[in-house]
Design a protein around this motif. Structure first.
Motif, PDB file in Angstrom:
ATOM      1  N   GLU A  37      11.330 -15.238 -42.109  1.00  0.00           N
ATOM      2  CA  GLU A  37       9.937 -15.634 -41.858  1.00  0.00           C
ATOM      3  C   GLU A  37       9.470 -15.324 -40.443  1.00  0.00           C
ATOM      4  N   LEU A  38      10.369 -14.881 -39.562  1.00  0.00           N
ATOM      5  CA  LEU A  38      10.004 -14.596 -38.178  1.00  0.00           C
ATOM      6  C   LEU A  38       9.118 -13.361 -38.086  1.00  0.00           C
ATOM      7  N   SER A  39       8.182 -13.393 -37.149  1.00  0.00           N
ATOM      8  CA  SER A  39       7.325 -12.228 -36.921  1.00  0.00           C
ATOM      9  C   SER A  39       6.697 -12.323 -35.536  1.00  0.00           C
ATOM     10  N   VAL A  40       6.131 -11.214 -35.126  1.00  0.00           N
ATOM     11  CA  VAL A  40       5.372 -11.178 -33.873  1.00  0.00           C
ATOM     12  C   VAL A  40       3.939 -10.782 -34.217  1.00  0.00           C
ATOM     13  N   ALA A  41       3.047 -10.976 -33.262  1.00  0.00           N
ATOM     14  CA  ALA A  41       1.650 -10.588 -33.445  1.00  0.00           C
ATOM     15  C   ALA A  41       1.569  -9.067 -33.633  1.00  0.00           C
ATOM     16  N   VAL A  85      13.502 -20.281 -33.629  1.00  0.00           N
ATOM     17  CA  VAL A  85      12.255 -19.931 -32.928  1.00  0.00           C
ATOM     18  C   VAL A  85      12.269 -18.502 -32.408  1.00  0.00           C
ATOM     19  N   GLY A  86      13.433 -17.870 -32.398  1.00  0.00           N
ATOM     20  CA  GLY A  86      13.528 -16.514 -31.885  1.00  0.00           C
ATOM     21  C   GLY A  86      14.769 -15.813 -32.370  1.00  0.00           C
ATOM     22  N   PHE A  87      14.886 -14.558 -31.997  1.00  0.00           N
ATOM     23  CA  PHE A  87      15.925 -13.692 -32.542  1.00  0.00           C
ATOM     24  C   PHE A  87      16.211 -12.573 -31.550  1.00  0.00           C
ATOM     25  N   ASP A 113       9.249 -15.940 -32.212  1.00  0.00           N
ATOM     26  CA  ASP A 113       8.315 -15.932 -33.335  1.00  0.00           C
ATOM     27  C   ASP A 113       6.907 -16.259 -32.845  1.00  0.00           C
ATOM     28  N   GLN A 114       5.916 -15.581 -33.412  1.00  0.00           N
ATOM     29  CA  GLN A 114       4.540 -15.759 -32.933  1.00  0.00           C
ATOM     30  C   GLN A 114       4.053 -17.203 -33.035  1.00  0.00           C
ATOM     31  N   ARG A 115       4.594 -17.987 -33.960  1.00  0.00           N
ATOM     32  CA  ARG A 115       4.189 -19.393 -34.079  1.00  0.00           C
ATOM     33  C   ARG A 115       4.738 -20.250 -32.947  1.00  0.00           C
ATOM     34  N   HIS A 116       5.711 -19.729 -32.212  1.00  0.00           N
ATOM     35  CA  HIS A 116       6.369 -20.503 -31.159  1.00  0.00           C
ATOM     36  C   HIS A 116       6.175 -19.906 -29.767  1.00  0.00           C
TER      37      HIS A 116
END
Length: 157
Positions: free
Chosen positions: A19-23, A56-58, A85-88
């Motif tokens: 579910e992780l992503s960036v803008a 929260v990150g990778f 992650d963009q949410r964090h």
């Protein structure tokens, strides 16, 4: 502020990692999760940045980085695909993770004396974050990046 924890990724992390992503504007610097995950093998190890039980990150640690890039010492690690992650984003996770990286790597990869990374010249915020975390700019550029020239940085372990 709560401490973050860096861990090697396990199968239990996969649902959150997927579910992780960036803008959208950051994808050119990092790639999509699908593009990142295909790089994992015996020499490229996935890691997660945790806040309690939340990923929260990778990032990836490349144990053959020094054999792949002329600018790196042959026995050096490489930090690849580091992101929050963009949410964090905007909560200080990147800065805390970079600050925690040296101690984690010294423990997890005791046979390595340094780590390299490249950061796009169009991404000054990331470059500043790495500098605050102990990485030094080598004042050389890597010109093989898909999104343009990149600063080469390194940190002793």
């Amino acid at each position: 502020m709560k401490e973050i924890e860096i861990q090697g990724m396990t199968p239990a992390h996969l649902p959150q990692v997927a579910e992780l992503s960036v803008a959208t504007e950051q994808v050119k610097f990092v790639g999509t999760m699908e593009e990142i995950l295909v790089n994992i093998d015996d020499t490229v190890h996935p890691h997660v940045i945790m806040d309690s039980d939340t990923v929260v990150g990778f990032f990836l640690i490349d144990t053959q980085y020094g054999h792949s890039f002329d600018f790196a010492d042959s026995e050096a690690l490489g930090l690849r695909a580091f992101f929050i992650d963009q949410r964090h984003q905007g909560k200080g996770y990147a800065k805390r993770a970079v600050l925690a990286l040296r101690a984690f790597l010294e423990s997890a990869y005791p046979d390595f004396a340094q780590i390299y990374l490249t950061v796009n010249c169009k991404n000054p915020a990331a470059r500043h974050c790495y500098q605050q975390g102990g990485f030094a700019d080598t004042h050389e550029l890597y010109l093989g990046g898909a999104a343009g020239p990149q600063h080469i940085m390194r940190m002793a372990l």
